[in-house]
Write a protein that holds these residues in place. Structure first.
Motif, PDB file in Angstrom:
ATOM      1  N   PRO A   8      34.591   8.149 -36.144  1.00  0.00           N
ATOM      2  CA  PRO A   8      33.416   7.436 -35.755  1.00  0.00           C
ATOM      3  C   PRO A   8      32.862   8.423 -34.624  1.00  0.00           C
ATOM      4  O   PRO A   8      33.653   8.889 -33.798  1.00  0.00           O
ATOM      5  N   THR A   9      31.645   8.518 -34.608  1.00  0.00           N
ATOM      6  CA  THR A   9      31.126   9.435 -33.501  1.00  0.00           C
ATOM      7  C   THR A   9      30.349   8.703 -32.252  1.00  0.00           C
ATOM      8  O   THR A   9      29.803   9.355 -31.392  1.00  0.00           O
ATOM      9  N   THR A  10      30.072   7.401 -32.351  1.00  0.00           N
ATOM     10  CA  THR A  10      29.336   6.718 -31.578  1.00  0.00           C
ATOM     11  C   THR A  10      30.076   6.808 -30.096  1.00  0.00           C
ATOM     12  O   THR A  10      29.380   6.766 -29.060  1.00  0.00           O
ATOM     13  N   GLY A  11      31.513   6.930 -30.014  1.00  0.00           N
ATOM     14  CA  GLY A  11      31.912   7.186 -28.506  1.00  0.00           C
ATOM     15  C   GLY A  11      31.273   8.495 -28.071  1.00  0.00           C
ATOM     16  O   GLY A  11      31.082   8.857 -26.889  1.00  0.00           O
ATOM     17  N   THR A  12      31.517   9.479 -28.944  1.00  0.00           N
ATOM     18  CA  THR A  12      31.073  10.868 -28.474  1.00  0.00           C
ATOM     19  C   THR A  12      29.613  10.802 -28.165  1.00  0.00           C
ATOM     20  O   THR A  12      29.248  11.553 -27.170  1.00  0.00           O
ATOM     21  N   GLU A  13      28.673   9.948 -28.999  1.00  0.00           N
ATOM     22  CA  GLU A  13      27.282  10.089 -28.649  1.00  0.00           C
ATOM     23  C   GLU A  13      26.989   9.432 -27.224  1.00  0.00           C
ATOM     24  O   GLU A  13      26.254   9.781 -26.344  1.00  0.00           O
ATOM     25  N   SER A  14      27.785   8.409 -27.009  1.00  0.00           N
ATOM     26  CA  SER A  14      27.526   7.680 -25.678  1.00  0.00           C
ATOM     27  C   SER A  14      28.102   8.738 -24.535  1.00  0.00           C
ATOM     28  O   SER A  14      27.655   8.593 -23.376  1.00  0.00           O
ATOM     29  N   PHE A  15      29.255   9.437 -24.790  1.00  0.00           N
ATOM     30  CA  PHE A  15      29.549  10.296 -23.957  1.00  0.00           C
ATOM     31  C   PHE A  15      28.783  11.189 -23.588  1.00  0.00           C
ATOM     32  O   PHE A  15      28.414  11.776 -22.391  1.00  0.00           O
ATOM     33  N   LEU A  16      28.180  12.086 -24.584  1.00  0.00           N
ATOM     34  CA  LEU A  16      26.925  12.971 -24.259  1.00  0.00           C
ATOM     35  C   LEU A  16      25.930  12.351 -23.603  1.00  0.00           C
ATOM     36  O   LEU A  16      25.230  12.840 -22.679  1.00  0.00           O
ATOM     37  N   GLU A  17      25.621  10.992 -23.854  1.00  0.00           N
ATOM     38  CA  GLU A  17      24.515  10.455 -23.396  1.00  0.00           C
ATOM     39  C   GLU A  17      24.458  10.539 -21.695  1.00  0.00           C
ATOM     40  O   GLU A  17      23.848  10.741 -20.687  1.00  0.00           O
ATOM     41  N   LYS A  18      25.879  10.123 -21.282  1.00  0.00           N
ATOM     42  CA  LYS A  18      26.177  10.191 -20.003  1.00  0.00           C
ATOM     43  C   LYS A  18      26.281  11.334 -19.432  1.00  0.00           C
ATOM     44  O   LYS A  18      25.983  11.691 -18.288  1.00  0.00           O
ATOM     45  N   LYS A  19      26.975  12.154 -20.034  1.00  0.00           N
ATOM     46  CA  LYS A  19      26.994  13.694 -19.622  1.00  0.00           C
ATOM     47  C   LYS A  19      25.709  14.294 -19.311  1.00  0.00           C
ATOM     48  O   LYS A  19      25.480  15.194 -18.538  1.00  0.00           O
ATOM     49  N   PHE A  20      24.906  14.194 -20.305  1.00  0.00           N
ATOM     50  CA  PHE A  20      23.508  14.890 -20.371  1.00  0.00           C
ATOM     51  C   PHE A  20      22.205  13.993 -20.032  1.00  0.00           C
ATOM     52  O   PHE A  20      21.330  14.367 -20.341  1.00  0.00           O
ATOM     53  N   GLY A  21      22.632  13.018 -19.548  1.00  0.00           N
ATOM     54  CA  GLY A  21      21.645  11.860 -19.437  1.00  0.00           C
ATOM     55  C   GLY A  21      20.152  12.635 -18.791  1.00  0.00           C
ATOM     56  O   GLY A  21      19.233  12.233 -18.773  1.00  0.00           O
ATOM     57  N   SER A  22      20.672  13.554 -17.408  1.00  0.00           N
ATOM     58  CA  SER A  22      19.456  13.954 -16.643  1.00  0.00           C
ATOM     59  C   SER A  22      18.800  15.320 -17.587  1.00  0.00           C
ATOM     60  O   SER A  22      17.867  15.760 -16.911  1.00  0.00           O
ATOM     61  N   LYS A  23      19.490  15.626 -18.412  1.00  0.00           N
ATOM     62  CA  LYS A  23      18.692  16.714 -19.324  1.00  0.00           C
ATOM     63  C   LYS A  23      18.535  16.297 -20.831  1.00  0.00           C
ATOM     64  O   LYS A  23      19.400  16.465 -21.632  1.00  0.00           O
ATOM     65  N   PRO A  24      17.304  15.626 -20.866  1.00  0.00           N
ATOM     66  CA  PRO A  24      17.188  15.197 -22.220  1.00  0.00           C
ATOM     67  C   PRO A  24      17.150  16.050 -23.311  1.00  0.00           C
ATOM     68  O   PRO A  24      17.593  15.664 -24.379  1.00  0.00           O
ATOM     69  N   ASP A  25      16.766  17.308 -23.040  1.00  0.00           N
ATOM     70  CA  ASP A  25      16.490  18.327 -24.174  1.00  0.00           C
ATOM     71  C   ASP A  25      17.950  18.738 -24.640  1.00  0.00           C
ATOM     72  O   ASP A  25      18.282  19.092 -25.798  1.00  0.00           O
ATOM     73  N   ILE A  26      18.834  18.979 -23.626  1.00  0.00           N
ATOM     74  CA  ILE A  26      20.308  19.349 -23.897  1.00  0.00           C
ATOM     75  C   ILE A  26      20.680  18.256 -24.745  1.00  0.00           C
ATOM     76  O   ILE A  26      21.677  18.422 -25.698  1.00  0.00           O
ATOM     77  N   LEU A  27      20.705  16.841 -24.213  1.00  0.00           N
ATOM     78  CA  LEU A  27      21.313  15.924 -24.910  1.00  0.00           C
ATOM     79  C   LEU A  27      21.078  15.851 -26.291  1.00  0.00           C
ATOM     80  O   LEU A  27      21.652  15.619 -27.167  1.00  0.00           O
ATOM     81  N   ALA A  28      19.493  15.897 -26.643  1.00  0.00           N
ATOM     82  CA  ALA A  28      19.251  15.554 -27.846  1.00  0.00           C
ATOM     83  C   ALA A  28      19.810  16.808 -28.699  1.00  0.00           C
ATOM     84  O   ALA A  28      20.064  16.564 -29.929  1.00  0.00           O
ATOM     85  N   ALA A  29      19.775  18.164 -28.210  1.00  0.00           N
ATOM     86  CA  ALA A  29      20.351  19.171 -28.894  1.00  0.00           C
ATOM     87  C   ALA A  29      21.686  18.943 -29.478  1.00  0.00           C
ATOM     88  O   ALA A  29      22.200  19.180 -30.380  1.00  0.00           O
ATOM     89  N   ASN A  30      22.456  18.412 -28.521  1.00  0.00           N
ATOM     90  CA  ASN A  30      23.944  18.283 -28.621  1.00  0.00           C
ATOM     91  C   ASN A  30      24.129  17.183 -29.766  1.00  0.00           C
ATOM     92  O   ASN A  30      24.924  17.015 -30.891  1.00  0.00           O
ATOM     93  N   LEU A  31      23.205  16.138 -29.832  1.00  0.00           N
ATOM     94  CA  LEU A  31      23.343  15.207 -30.687  1.00  0.00           C
ATOM     95  C   LEU A  31      22.732  15.568 -32.014  1.00  0.00           C
ATOM     96  O   LEU A  31      23.480  15.114 -32.977  1.00  0.00           O
ATOM     97  N   THR A  32      21.816  16.523 -31.822  1.00  0.00           N
ATOM     98  CA  THR A  32      21.356  16.786 -33.266  1.00  0.00           C
ATOM     99  C   THR A  32      22.563  17.722 -34.027  1.00  0.00           C
ATOM    100  O   THR A  32      22.834  17.670 -35.123  1.00  0.00           O
ATOM    101  N   ALA A  33      23.160  18.577 -32.975  1.00  0.00           N
ATOM    102  CA  ALA A  33      24.400  19.520 -33.560  1.00  0.00           C
ATOM    103  C   ALA A  33      25.415  18.634 -34.333  1.00  0.00           C
ATOM    104  O   ALA A  33      25.914  19.006 -35.183  1.00  0.00           O
ATOM    105  N   LEU A  34      25.577  17.570 -33.500  1.00  0.00           N
ATOM    106  CA  LEU A  34      26.829  16.722 -34.020  1.00  0.00           C
ATOM    107  C   LEU A  34      26.456  16.205 -35.242  1.00  0.00           C
ATOM    108  O   LEU A  34      27.284  16.240 -36.137  1.00  0.00           O
TER     109      LEU A  34
END
Lengths: 365, 647
Positions: free
Chosen positions: B185-211
């Motif tokens: 499951p990747t939901t944990g990673t998604e919330s992890f990324l949201e926490k890590k890159f919360g202040s950089k929305p474009d980097i967050l979106a890019a990582n989620l898209t790559a995943l």
């Protein structure tokens, strides 16, 4: 990245604030109460006896509960000091007393913590701990007995011995350039730096009083005679016929001057900021140096410390610097207290349970 | 068992998998491994991990010294080791392939990032030809994937990001692909990324898209025809989390302080691989923890000892070179008889050695590395999660017996992780400390006095009278003291007595640690394998592997190295042969031989990595069949597939 610490303003607090004091109606303490039952074993004539007597005589004046006073020492003749005081004490290992005292003072705001050390202990093997205690400004009083020799190991040159000194380990004379302890402490941005001598009980006690009152690391260099291995090292400033011409008594807010009435020399700034003593009469209209122990910038205090010379032509005595800066231990405790307050008080079992669970758990039924 | 998915791809069920992510230090392999581990833990598999990274923060890009890897072993049964050899290697560049290929059994899977297999990168690591094309990898199952360019392509719409930023998301693409392959499951990673890159929305979106792109790539590409399922492991009921040794150790210290009712004061100096304990504890001020980052190792332990004198539990954390510097202060602690915990996260030595690699070579330093007769209790955790319990035990011994205690962790335990069944704090041992408050003796005139070295009859511990206690003022120091009064004493008989008392006090600890337990299911084994510390997993796995062949072997593990459990000698003598595997040159073996006169067989390796199951199993079998000498088999991993050994 730096962050605004948001520390509450500590203001100017006494060095003994937070340490339990005797109640008004408690009997006055005596020197005897601070004297332990142990036989003092320094060599006859050692300057340490005079310092011990002065400290034992001074401590009752502080009015602190005796059990809340702790002396920590390193290794060397001076480091036997704690055994002779009926307080809590630790005779530790060579050079490390400031580190041990830092841990103790930081974890126990209710203690008055003193470090007793010597020139070898503090400036050679323990030099690192000394400068870091000073820069951190831990609430400690460090008494540095400087006899310019290694006594306990029987007479090798020390980091304050003069160049050319002939000792057992320097038969052709020492080639080591010495430290000036006051300059070193000021270089480490110590907030309180003073110098006194073993034989001037009154001056020594005045300095102890100011050092104990100061909140932060107080460094007190005490010139101390070793009658066995370096006898007479400070004779030039102890000789009554000489001392008046040589000892520069630092007085806050007063012009820096030396010499008896009628032959008074005054310190002035010459071309390029170089300081020199000139006869009082010639100081009129010159840029006279006025001592300012509370100056934020330690530059002038440092310059005064450079008046020293191996010939002891001019030896400043007194308080070089006394400035207020938040202390390390107060700030460490403030962070811990703030974290506890923000979280709503001391941790409970449930808080610990939450901590060790972390954020990512799963359950197996 | 194979079934077919809705996408037409088949799903195979496996009982265990070992995956190794390998890439450049800057490729984010540790993060990728951590995330995959978290996903795996959430799924209920048992697991064990082994991060392996260079000491350099950024070694030259694309070179062998710069390779960083993360290995994860997960299964539907209990897992004892991070796995001998990977079933799957994710190689982000030629260096990662070259550095890890020798560990890869033939038939294993390689997912290689073809974008990085340029002429220049190949030349950097000495490949004349591209191994992906020249047939040299035909014994393995290779998936060439243009990880970088597909990631960049998937992020084409992100105008605000540079190409470099887009490339950096390739680890998330790889994670997505592996997550698809193993049904994570990747939901944990998604919330992890949201926490890590919360202040950089474009980097967050890019990582989620790559995943997501990685997941979709697995789903749709014909190259990946099969995906795998690993059922949850049967684990004892409880609440679990995944935890590294360093984290468990830090939490154990805080919990011990809470259970003892005294504050924790850490004096420490940064050193690999122990620094994370300092970092973790520095963030736990809310629990009353004070941390001092000292000017050096000596000041770190000095501050800790000063705090102990004041009634806190003083702790210092370090690695071997730091212990060398702290030795004199540890000796002072022995003389002062004050509680103190020294955590040594061992690494390869001597000198700077191998800062990021594991070793068990500080045992004799802990045991003897001080001047004079200076006994110090030593305990060692056996797994990452066990570091929690070991920390409590270290604090218990230190405070009960008023002594410095060594806790010997190591680089593998520190950074490795495993699921941990989380205990309830209120059910942990009560470590409440009693300070002295009253005079404990009378003087010649019958007046009450306090004697700081008047000992408890059961433990031989002296009273802990802290400054601030009226009437108990006393002086202690490193000079020999008279027993009872604590005054300086140069009396020959007193020194002899004090030396023996300090030794006897440490020996008394054996009264409270229980017997050494032996795992010998059949009761018919003639060979005993005895280990300590982090070799627990590999030894247990090797014993299981040997027993699976029908042979018998007994196994025991020492948590307490000084003193040994009271029955240790008897256990050693019960078996015809005793095998002692260690990641050093035979330090425990030396102690056992000296103390018990038992001719144990030492089996050692110091490669900076844990033992493999198969090399230990081979050693057991060969000792059982009469071999006199045992040499570690450096090709051990090559034989794992052939023998089918598994942990």
């Amino acid at each position: 990245m730096t962050t605004e610490l948001g520390m509450p303003s500590i203001g100017v607090r006494s060095g003994t604030a937070g340490v339990p004091h005797l109640a008004e109606d408690d009997p006055r303490q005596t020197k005897k109460e601070f004297t332990s039952d142990q036989e003092v074993r320094w060599c006859p004539g050692c300057g340490d006896y005079a310092i011990l007597a002065a400290v034992q005589g001074f401590l009752p004046e502080l009015g602190l509960k005796r059990e809340n006073t702790v002396f920590v020492s390193g290794i060397g003749c001076s480091s036997r000091f704690p055994y002779y005081l009926d307080t809590y004490g630790m005779h530790s290992i060579h050079g490390r007393a400031p580190a041990i005292a830092t841990g103790l003072a930081t974890s126990r705001p209710d203690l008055s913590v003193w470090v007793v050390t010597g020139d070898g202990d503090a400036l050679s093997i323990g030099g690192n701990h000394l400068i870091h205690a000073l820069r951190r400004n831990v609430n400690l009083t460090i008494l540095l007995f400087n006899n310019q020799i290694y006594g306990l190991t029987k007479g090798q040159y020390s980091p304050t011995s003069e160049v050319g000194k002939v000792t057992k380990s320097t038969p052709m004379g020492s080639v080591d350039h010495p430290f000036n302890p006051v300059s070193l402490a000021l270089g480490a941005e110590a907030t309180f730096v003073a110098r006194t001598t073993d034989t001037d009980r009154k001056h020594l006690t005045e300095i102890l009083r100011a050092a104990a009152e100061h909140r932060g690391t107080s460094l007190v260099e005490i010139y101390q005679n070793c009658p066995i291995f370096n006898d007479g090292a400070f004779d030039l400033i102890k000789d009554r016929t000489q001392q008046e011409a040589r000892i520069v008594h630092l007085a806050d807010g007063e012009p820096v001057a030396v010499g008896p009435e009628g032959d008074r020399q005054v310190l002035v700034r010459g071309a390029g900021g170089v300081m020199e003593f000139v006869p009082h009469a010639e100081s009129e209209g010159r840029d006279v140096v006025v001592h300012d122990a509370g100056a934020a910038d330690p530059t002038q205090a440092f310059a005064l410390s450079r008046l020293d010379s191996p010939q002891m032509t001019h030896v400043p005595m007194g308080i070089f610097r006394s400035v207020s800066r938040p202390t390390y231990d107060d700030m460490v405790r403030a962070q811990v207290d703030a974290a506890i307050d923000t979280a709503g008080g001391r941790p409970t079992d449930a808080d610990l349970d939450a901590l060790i669970h972390g954020r990512d758990t799963w359950t197996v039924a | 068992m194979t079934q077919t998915q809705s996408s037409g791809k088949s799903v195979q069920r496996l009982d265990r998998v070992v995956i190794r992510f390998a890439g450049d230090s800057g490729d984010g392999m540790q993060l990728t491994g951590d995330r995959f581990t978290s996903e795996t833990a959430a799924l209920g598999n048992d697991l064990s991990t082994l991060p392996n990274f260079p000491a350099e923060i950024r070694a030259p890009q694309g070179t062998l010294p710069g390779v960083s890897s993360f290995q994860l072993h997960f299964a539907d049964h209990d897992v004892l080791t991070p796995g001998d050899a990977p079933d799957v290697l994710v190689a982000m560049n030629p260096a990662a392939l070259k550095a890890n290929l020798r560990d890869l059994p033939r038939g294993a899977t390689i997912i290689a990032n073809t974008d990085e297999f340029s002429k220049r990168n190949l030349a950097k690591v000495g490949y004349d030809a591209n191994p992906l094309d020249d047939g040299s990898l035909e014994s393995w199952h290779v998936h060439p994937v243009a990880l970088t360019s597909i990631t960049v392509e998937a992020l084409a719409a992100f105008d605000t990001l540079s190409r470099k930023d887009k490339e950096r998301a390739k680890n998330m693409f790889a994670l997505g692909l592996l997550s698809w392959m193993y049904h994570r499951p990747t939901t944990g990673t998604e919330s992890f990324l949201e926490k890590k890159f919360g202040s950089k929305p474009d980097i967050l979106a890019a990582n989620l898209t790559a995943l997501k792109a990685g997941l979709n790539y697995g789903e749709t590409t014909e190259d990946f025809a099969v995906s795998y399922e690993i059922a949850p492991a049967k684990m004892a009921p409880g609440t679990y989390r995944n935890i590294t040794g360093n984290a468990a150790l830090a939490l154990g210290l805080v919990t011990a302080s809470h259970r003892a009712g005294i504050p924790l004061v850490l004096g420490s100096y940064p050193i690999t691989p122990a620094s994370d304990i300092l970092h973790t504890l520095s963030g736990l001020k809310r629990y009353g923890v004070t941390t001092l980052q000292a000017e050096d190792e000596i000041a770190g332990i000095g501050a800790a000892l000063g705090a102990s004198f004041g009634g806190a539990i003083g702790v210092t954390t370090t690695s071997g070179p730091g212990v060398a510097l702290k030795s004199e202060t540890i000796g002072l602690g022995v003389s002062l008889e004050l509680p103190l915990v020294i955590v040594d996260v061992q690494r390869g030595g001597p000198s700077t050695g191998l800062p990021t690699k594991t070793e068990q070579s500080d045992l004799l330093q802990a045991m003897f590395g001080r001047n004079g007769e200076s006994p110090v209790p030593i305990i060692a955790p056996q797994s990452p999660a066990d570091c929690f319990d070991a920390a409590l035990e270290a604090v218990r011994i230190a405070t009960t017996y008023r002594t410095p205690v060594f806790l010997l962790s190591d680089g593998y335990l520190a950074n490795g992780s495993e699921p941990w069944s989380i205990p309830s704090v209120s059910e942990l041992p009560d470590l409440t400390v009693e300070f002295a408050t009253e005079p404990n003796d009378t003087d010649d005139k019958g007046e009450p006095v306090f004697h700081p070295y008047l000992r408890d009859e059961a433990t031989l511990a002296r009273p802990w009278a802290i400054p601030g206690t009226p009437g108990l003022e006393h002086r202690i120091g490193g000079i020999e003291k008279a027993n009872v009064t604590g005054n300086i004493s140069y009396d020959p008989d007193n020194h002899d007595l004090m030396t023996r008392l300090r030794a006897a006090k440490v020996e008394r600890i054996a009264d409270t640690i229980g017997d050494l337990e032996v795992d010998d299911p059949s009761g018919e084994a003639t060979v005993l394998v005895l280990g300590w510390g982090s070799t627990y997993g590999p030894i247990a796995a090797a014993a299981r592997s040997v027993r699976n062949t029908g042979a018998q072997v007994a196994r025991a593990h020492l948590r307490h190295l000084n003193p040994f459990p009271a029955n240790t000698g008897e256990v050693l003598r019960r078996y015809d042969k005793v095998l002692v595997p260690e990641m050093n040159m035979g330090q425990l073996a030396m102690l056992l031989r000296a103390k018990f006169l038992v001719d144990v067989h030492s089996f050692t390796q110091v490669r900076g990595l844990p033992f493999t199951t198969v090399e230990l199993a081979d050693a057991i079998v060969s000792l059982a069949s009469g071999a006199d000498t045992l040499a570690p088999d450096s090709k051990a991993t090559d034989t794992v597939a052939a023998k089918g050994g598994h942990a």
